[in-house]
Design a protein around this motif. Structure first.
Motif, PDB file in Angstrom:
ATOM      1  N   GLY A 161       0.625  -1.121  -0.170  1.00  9.60           N
ATOM      2  CA  GLY A 161       0.119  -0.038  -0.090  1.00  9.60           C
ATOM      3  C   GLY A 161       0.890   1.193   0.057  1.00  9.60           C
ATOM      4  N   THR A 162       2.095   1.148  -0.174  1.00  9.17           N
ATOM      5  CA  THR A 162       2.803   2.345  -0.383  1.00  9.17           C
ATOM      6  C   THR A 162       3.150   2.877  -1.676  1.00  9.17           C
ATOM      7  OG1 THR A 162       4.488   1.418   1.385  1.00  9.17           O
ATOM      8  CG2 THR A 162       5.347   3.339   0.280  1.00  9.17           C
ATOM      9  N   ALA A 163       2.807   4.069  -1.836  1.00 10.38           N
ATOM     10  CA  ALA A 163       2.546   4.703  -3.404  1.00 10.38           C
ATOM     11  C   ALA A 163       3.923   5.061  -3.525  1.00 10.38           C
ATOM     12  CB  ALA A 163       1.885   5.922  -3.241  1.00 10.38           C
ATOM     13  N   PRO A 164       4.366   4.567  -4.850  1.00  8.46           N
ATOM     14  CA  PRO A 164       5.724   4.851  -5.410  1.00  8.46           C
ATOM     15  C   PRO A 164       5.942   6.188  -5.523  1.00  8.46           C
ATOM     16  CG  PRO A 164       4.867   3.298  -6.701  1.00  8.46           C
ATOM     17  CD  PRO A 164       3.638   3.728  -5.673  1.00  8.46           C
ATOM     18  N   ASN A 165       7.228   6.778  -5.513  1.00  6.41           N
ATOM     19  CA  ASN A 165       7.080   8.324  -6.063  1.00  6.41           C
ATOM     20  C   ASN A 165       8.283   8.380  -7.290  1.00  6.41           C
ATOM     21  OD1 ASN A 165       9.830   7.777  -5.195  1.00  6.41           O
ATOM     22  ND2 ASN A 165       9.748   9.250  -3.345  1.00  6.41           N
ATOM     23  N   THR A 166       8.538   9.600  -7.819  1.00 12.13           N
ATOM     24  CA  THR A 166       9.297   9.569  -8.977  1.00 12.13           C
ATOM     25  C   THR A 166      10.687   8.740  -8.923  1.00 12.13           C
ATOM     26  OG1 THR A 166      10.241  11.626  -8.054  1.00 12.13           O
ATOM     27  CG2 THR A 166       8.594  11.684  -9.712  1.00 12.13           C
ATOM     28  N   PHE A 167      11.123   8.817  -7.767  1.00 15.94           N
ATOM     29  CA  PHE A 167      12.712   8.078  -7.476  1.00 15.94           C
ATOM     30  C   PHE A 167      12.548   6.761  -7.723  1.00 15.94           C
ATOM     31  CE2 PHE A 167      13.213  12.190  -5.341  1.00 15.94           C
ATOM     32  CZ  PHE A 167      14.643  12.231  -5.179  1.00 15.94           C
ATOM     33  N   THR A 168      11.359   6.243  -7.302  1.00 13.85           N
ATOM     34  CA  THR A 168      11.095   4.590  -7.288  1.00 13.85           C
ATOM     35  C   THR A 168      10.791   4.299  -8.905  1.00 13.85           C
ATOM     36  OG1 THR A 168       9.501   5.124  -5.343  1.00 13.85           O
ATOM     37  CG2 THR A 168       9.576   2.772  -6.045  1.00 13.85           C
ATOM     38  N   PHE A 169      10.066   5.050  -9.491  1.00 20.05           N
ATOM     39  CA  PHE A 169       9.884   4.747 -10.850  1.00 20.05           C
ATOM     40  C   PHE A 169      11.107   4.707 -11.621  1.00 20.05           C
ATOM     41  CE2 PHE A 169       5.197   5.668 -10.214  1.00 20.05           C
ATOM     42  CZ  PHE A 169       4.887   4.450 -10.503  1.00 20.05           C
ATOM     43  N   ALA A 170      11.884   5.783 -11.519  1.00 17.33           N
ATOM     44  CA  ALA A 170      13.075   6.074 -12.082  1.00 17.33           C
ATOM     45  C   ALA A 170      14.048   4.925 -12.004  1.00 17.33           C
ATOM     46  CB  ALA A 170      13.827   7.323 -11.769  1.00 17.33           C
ATOM     47  N   THR A 171      14.072   4.315 -10.616  1.00 24.65           N
ATOM     48  CA  THR A 171      14.891   3.372 -10.284  1.00 24.65           C
ATOM     49  C   THR A 171      14.463   1.895 -11.002  1.00 24.65           C
ATOM     50  OG1 THR A 171      15.550   4.373  -8.226  1.00 24.65           O
ATOM     51  CG2 THR A 171      16.098   2.115  -8.441  1.00 24.65           C
ATOM     52  N   PHE A 197       3.168  10.810 -13.664  1.00 26.45           N
ATOM     53  CA  PHE A 197       4.619  11.215 -13.662  1.00 26.45           C
ATOM     54  C   PHE A 197       5.202  11.047 -14.790  1.00 26.45           C
ATOM     55  CE2 PHE A 197       4.882   9.560  -9.007  1.00 26.45           C
ATOM     56  CZ  PHE A 197       4.692  10.591  -8.324  1.00 26.45           C
ATOM     57  N   GLU A 198       4.264  10.862 -15.986  1.00 29.32           N
ATOM     58  CA  GLU A 198       4.922  10.765 -17.201  1.00 29.32           C
ATOM     59  C   GLU A 198       5.877  11.689 -17.929  1.00 29.32           C
ATOM     60  OE1 GLU A 198       3.345   8.361 -21.226  1.00 29.32           O
ATOM     61  OE2 GLU A 198       2.266  10.222 -20.402  1.00 29.32           O
ATOM     62  N   SER A 199       5.665  12.812 -17.421  1.00 28.96           N
ATOM     63  CA  SER A 199       6.402  13.925 -17.953  1.00 28.96           C
ATOM     64  C   SER A 199       7.613  14.409 -16.950  1.00 28.96           C
ATOM     65  CB  SER A 199       5.549  15.359 -18.014  1.00 28.96           C
ATOM     66  OG  SER A 199       4.387  15.222 -18.724  1.00 28.96           O
ATOM     67  N   HIS A 200       7.700  13.561 -16.068  1.00 28.42           N
ATOM     68  CA  HIS A 200       8.742  13.969 -15.071  1.00 28.42           C
ATOM     69  C   HIS A 200      10.191  13.667 -15.811  1.00 28.42           C
ATOM     70  CE1 HIS A 200      11.505  13.469 -11.689  1.00 28.42           C
ATOM     71  NE2 HIS A 200      11.056  14.154 -10.998  1.00 28.42           N
ATOM     72  N   ILE A 201      11.141  14.379 -15.658  1.00 26.83           N
ATOM     73  CA  ILE A 201      12.374  14.253 -16.320  1.00 26.83           C
ATOM     74  C   ILE A 201      13.035  13.030 -16.040  1.00 26.83           C
ATOM     75  CG2 ILE A 201      13.854  15.923 -15.170  1.00 26.83           C
ATOM     76  CD1 ILE A 201      13.962  16.295 -18.489  1.00 26.83           C
ATOM     77  N   TYR A 202      13.070  12.600 -14.824  1.00 26.17           N
ATOM     78  CA  TYR A 202      13.903  11.656 -14.542  1.00 26.17           C
ATOM     79  C   TYR A 202      13.273  10.317 -14.874  1.00 26.17           C
ATOM     80  CZ  TYR A 202      17.585  13.752 -11.757  1.00 26.17           C
ATOM     81  OH  TYR A 202      18.721  14.391 -11.262  1.00 26.17           O
ATOM     82  N   VAL A 203      11.943  10.279 -14.674  1.00 21.94           N
ATOM     83  CA  VAL A 203      11.093   9.101 -14.978  1.00 21.94           C
ATOM     84  C   VAL A 203      11.129   8.974 -16.474  1.00 21.94           C
ATOM     85  CG1 VAL A 203       8.722   8.141 -14.829  1.00 21.94           C
ATOM     86  CG2 VAL A 203       9.868   9.434 -12.768  1.00 21.94           C
ATOM     87  N   GLY A 204      10.744  10.188 -16.947  1.00 20.28           N
ATOM     88  CA  GLY A 204      10.703  10.134 -18.641  1.00 20.28           C
ATOM     89  C   GLY A 204      11.881   9.637 -19.148  1.00 20.28           C
ATOM     90  N   SER A 205      13.012   9.925 -18.861  1.00 23.87           N
ATOM     91  CA  SER A 205      14.416   9.479 -19.398  1.00 23.87           C
ATOM     92  C   SER A 205      14.671   7.939 -19.326  1.00 23.87           C
ATOM     93  CB  SER A 205      15.532  10.405 -19.150  1.00 23.87           C
ATOM     94  OG  SER A 205      15.582  10.632 -17.859  1.00 23.87           O
ATOM     95  N   SER A 206      14.231   7.529 -18.148  1.00 27.32           N
ATOM     96  CA  SER A 206      14.181   6.194 -17.565  1.00 27.32           C
ATOM     97  C   SER A 206      13.281   5.351 -18.487  1.00 27.32           C
ATOM     98  CB  SER A 206      14.021   5.826 -16.262  1.00 27.32           C
ATOM     99  OG  SER A 206      14.526   4.662 -15.494  1.00 27.32           O
ATOM    100  N   LEU A 207      12.244   5.834 -18.503  1.00 31.14           N
ATOM    101  CA  LEU A 207      11.029   5.033 -19.327  1.00 31.14           C
ATOM    102  C   LEU A 207      11.579   5.109 -20.900  1.00 31.14           C
ATOM    103  CD1 LEU A 207       8.211   4.160 -19.158  1.00 31.14           C
ATOM    104  CD2 LEU A 207       7.491   6.324 -19.420  1.00 31.14           C
ATOM    105  N   LEU A 208      12.047   6.157 -21.623  1.00 29.69           N
ATOM    106  CA  LEU A 208      12.707   6.192 -22.918  1.00 29.69           C
ATOM    107  C   LEU A 208      13.692   5.149 -23.060  1.00 29.69           C
ATOM    108  CD1 LEU A 208      15.038   8.016 -24.281  1.00 29.69           C
ATOM    109  CD2 LEU A 208      13.518   9.548 -23.340  1.00 29.69           C
ATOM    110  N   ASP A 209      14.464   5.135 -22.199  1.00 30.38           N
ATOM    111  CA  ASP A 209      15.696   4.166 -22.203  1.00 30.38           C
ATOM    112  C   ASP A 209      15.107   2.772 -22.147  1.00 30.38           C
ATOM    113  OD1 ASP A 209      18.473   3.912 -22.198  1.00 30.38           O
ATOM    114  OD2 ASP A 209      18.012   2.908 -20.143  1.00 30.38           O
ATOM    115  N   MET A 210      14.140   2.463 -21.381  1.00 29.25           N
ATOM    116  CA  MET A 210      13.658   1.088 -21.295  1.00 29.25           C
ATOM    117  C   MET A 210      13.319   0.696 -22.444  1.00 29.25           C
ATOM    118  SD  MET A 210      10.599  -0.378 -21.174  1.00 29.25           S
ATOM    119  CE  MET A 210       9.381   0.883 -20.532  1.00 29.25           C
TER     120      MET A 210
END
Length: 641
Positions: A161-171, A197-210
């Motif tokens: 039940g813990t909500a992930p934050n941008t750090f969690t997704f980027a990781t 969080f899709e527009s977040h720069i860290y999350v976004g770059s991790s996502l596009l790299d994936m």
DNA sequence: GTAGGGTTAG
């Protein structure tokens, strides 16, 4: 087709401002003896960890939150495992009730010291956790490459039940690699969208790299284009995405566009650009990057030097590669591998062996799996079969050595096959602890063709056509073998099968660099602006070479055509067009360099030999897997590739 | 206290 890569480093002054390095020394003045004994925090922050620990022990200290926080911070930054462990022990002994914050620090401390199990124990024993503690542990797993553990923990976190934050997704996205990477990654993408969080720069770059690493470059580009802001990491990630998929021209095109739009870059960007330039063998452009890199000395300089070694090697200039290698003040295993692979692909077996000996002698860097692949393949192509076999045996026998993989076994099959020991190679395959792959059968089939072993070749070819019926290349080699043995009915049969089942995946393409422009030719190309001139030259060359003994190898054409038509198809092969173009446009005596996206065909290989003999030119031909350096009709590959 | 891109092979 004419593809011009514009001279994208021409505005050097704006693009690469001169970087000066200022160094200054700060004189630390020694103060007089302090009037009071220093406090624990002063000791810790002065960097004297051991003294601080001693104080702690002597005083049987009542440690508070601030003390633990400071000392653990110091242990993390110094990666001081023993000391940190003592601090942790002190907490337990004094029955200190650590808050979530400090327990998270302990997780970070243990993961940084590569003690993942200890870190996990801290997490598991926490009476309560928050998003930071979960993320710290997930990050620990991800960074060490324990992807499934990272993903499992992420799922556990969601269930708790813990909500992930941008750090969690980027990781967690960095752990979405391999066979199921895309499945996991796209599910996580949905969650990211839900969390906005899709527009977040860290999350976004991790996502596009994936996405890029999963080969989904369109999705990757979509994420990139959707980012409201860009920075050096997101730009580099998308460029490197293209480069790693072999979409070199796209990578460079995008680099130029982003550069015009004012992107910033750093050594990682350069490394990615060099990957793309290596793929194209764009020597002159690569050299320009080198010039800028020389002025860009950063701590990660070794990464760039590694890229440069590889770039020069893939552009055919091993001398430059070796010069960089020799002047490096620090070398990683990648530096050695890049150099060894270079020698190996250029067919310089003895050099491979010498450098490997030097590596062992220096004993600073441990050979890894890639080192051994380069060495085995170098021995195989350099006629050092016995050395190769010795190294393989040694590898098998050592506990601390490299674990042999299917690729290493493949090298031995190649080595035996090349040495003409086709039966032995087949026996070896049967005894392997792995199922043979298409690459292994393919290698043996090639050996059967060169050494004209029709029986084994037939057996191997049949296996191969069963596992991989869609690959046109297999039919070609088997048909070549039958043709060489004069079994024309079988040639006909294979041709029928091919017509029915095979898919030609990638059209043949060759290119050559002239005045910093890449001139690309496709088979029977009708798009290059100077096509008439080039075709005329190929026809002239063919006539001239025939007088010198060239006989077109019509078995390389699998279409059902008459001989004249077959010959016309052969003359339209992209390598011949690029060779002819090179001959027209370069002065006498200058070596000709041609690159091809697939393996070179037998007839073109032979044709290139005649170019080298009749015109007294050195021909350097880089195909999909290796170099062919042809001097006076003799090729460095020994006519086996 | 937790975060994203890179170099060798295939």
């Amino acid at each position: 087709m004419l593809k011009k890569i514009t001279f994208f480093f021409s505005h050097s002054k704006q693009v690469f401002p001169f970087i000066s390095t200022h160094s200054y020394t700060r004189q630390l003045t020694s103060s007089s003896y302090p009037p009071n004994p220093p406090s624990l925090n002063t000791l810790i922050s002065s960097g004297n960890l051991n003294y601080a620990l001693l104080e702690m022990a002597l005083q049987g200290c009542e440690m508070g939150f601030r003390d633990y926080d400071t000392i653990l911070n110091e242990c993390v930054s110094k990666r001081a495992f023993r000391e940190g462990q003592r601090v942790h022990a002190h907490m337990i002994k004094t029955n200190y009730q650590s808050p979530v914050y400090l327990r998270t620090r302990l997780i970070v401390f243990y993961t940084k010291c590569e003690r993942l199990e200890d870190a996990r124990r801290v997490l598991d024993e926490m009476p309560e956790r928050n998003v930071v503690s979960w993320t710290a542990m997930i990050s620990g797993y991800s960074k060490r490459g324990y992807d499934s553990q990272a993903l499992n923990l992420f799922v556990q976190m969601l269930r708790s039940g813990t909500a992930p934050n941008t750090f969690t997704f980027a990781t967690v996205l960095t752990s979405c690699t391999g066979a199921f990477g895309f499945d996991h990654g796209s599910q996580i993408h949905s969650l990211i969208v839900k969390c906005l969080f899709e527009s977040h720069i860290y999350v976004g770059s991790s996502l596009l790299d994936m996405y890029a690493k999963a080969g989904k470059i369109h999705e990757s580009r979509g994420v990139f284009e959707g980012l409201p802001e860009r920075d050096v990491v997101s730009c580099t990630a998308i460029i490197s995405g293209y480069a790693q998929l072999g979409l070199d021209e796209e990578a460079l095109g995008l680099f130029r566009r982003l550069q015009r739009e004012g992107m910033t870059y750093n050594y990682v960007t350069y490394a990615s650009v060099l990957t793309a330039l290596s793929g194209l063998a764009a020597f002159e452009h690569g050299r320009q990057v080198h010039n800028y890199v020389l002025r860009y000395e950063v701590p990660s300089y070794v990464v760039l030097q590694n890229s440069l070694i590889d770039m020069y090697s893939k552009c055919g200039n091993l001398t430059y590669s070796r010069r960089i290698f020799d002047t490096m003040s620090e070398r990683t295993v990648i530096s050695w591998n890049a150099m060894l692979v270079g020698y190996s692909k250029h067919g310089k077996g003895r050099k491979v062996f010498e450098l490997f000996e030097l590596m062992k002698e220096e004993n600073k860097v441990r050979p890894d799996s890639i080192t051994l692949l380069a060495v085995l393949s170098g021995c195989s192509h350099g006629g050092l079969e016995n050395r190769g076999l010795e190294i393989f045996d040694e590898m098998m026998g050592r506990i601390d050595g490299v674990e042999p993989t299917i690729e290493h076994y493949g090298c031995i099959v190649d080595l035996l096959g090349r040495a003409g020991q086709v039966e032995k190679a087949l026996e070896f395959i049967k005894q392997m602890p792995f199922e043979p792959t298409v690459a292994i059968w393919g290698s043996l089939l090639g050996a059967c063709r060169v050494h004209l072993n029709v029986d084994i070749g037939e057996f191997v070819g049949t296996q191969l056509l069963e596992i991989e019926p869609e690959n046109a290349g297999n039919y070609v080699i088997l048909s070549n073998l039958y043709a060489a043995a004069g079994k024309w009915e079988d040639v006909q049969r294979i041709r029928e099968m091919m017509k029915e089942k095979a898919v030609i995946k990638e059209p043949g393409r060759s290119w050559t660099e002239l005045d910093q422009t890449l001139h690309t030719f496709y088979a029977s190309d009708r798009t290059h602006p100077r096509k008439e001139e080039v075709f005329g030259k190929v026809r002239d060359l063919s006539a001239r070479f025939k007088e010198a003994g060239y006989v077109p190898d019509l078995s390389c054409v699998l279409y059902d055509l008459d001989e004249e038509q077959k010959e016309r198809i052969l003359l339209g092969h992209s390598e011949k067009l690029a060779l002819a173009f090179g001959l027209i446009n370069t002065p006498e005596g200058k070596p000709i360099r041609v690159m091809k996206n697939l393996r070179i065909c037998i007839d073109c290989h032979n044709f290139a030999k005649f170019v080298s003999m009749v015109y007294e030119r050195e021909v350097s031909l880089r195909d999909k897997s290796r170099f062919h350096h042809i001097i006076r009709g003799v090729c460095s590959c020994g006519d086996y590739w």
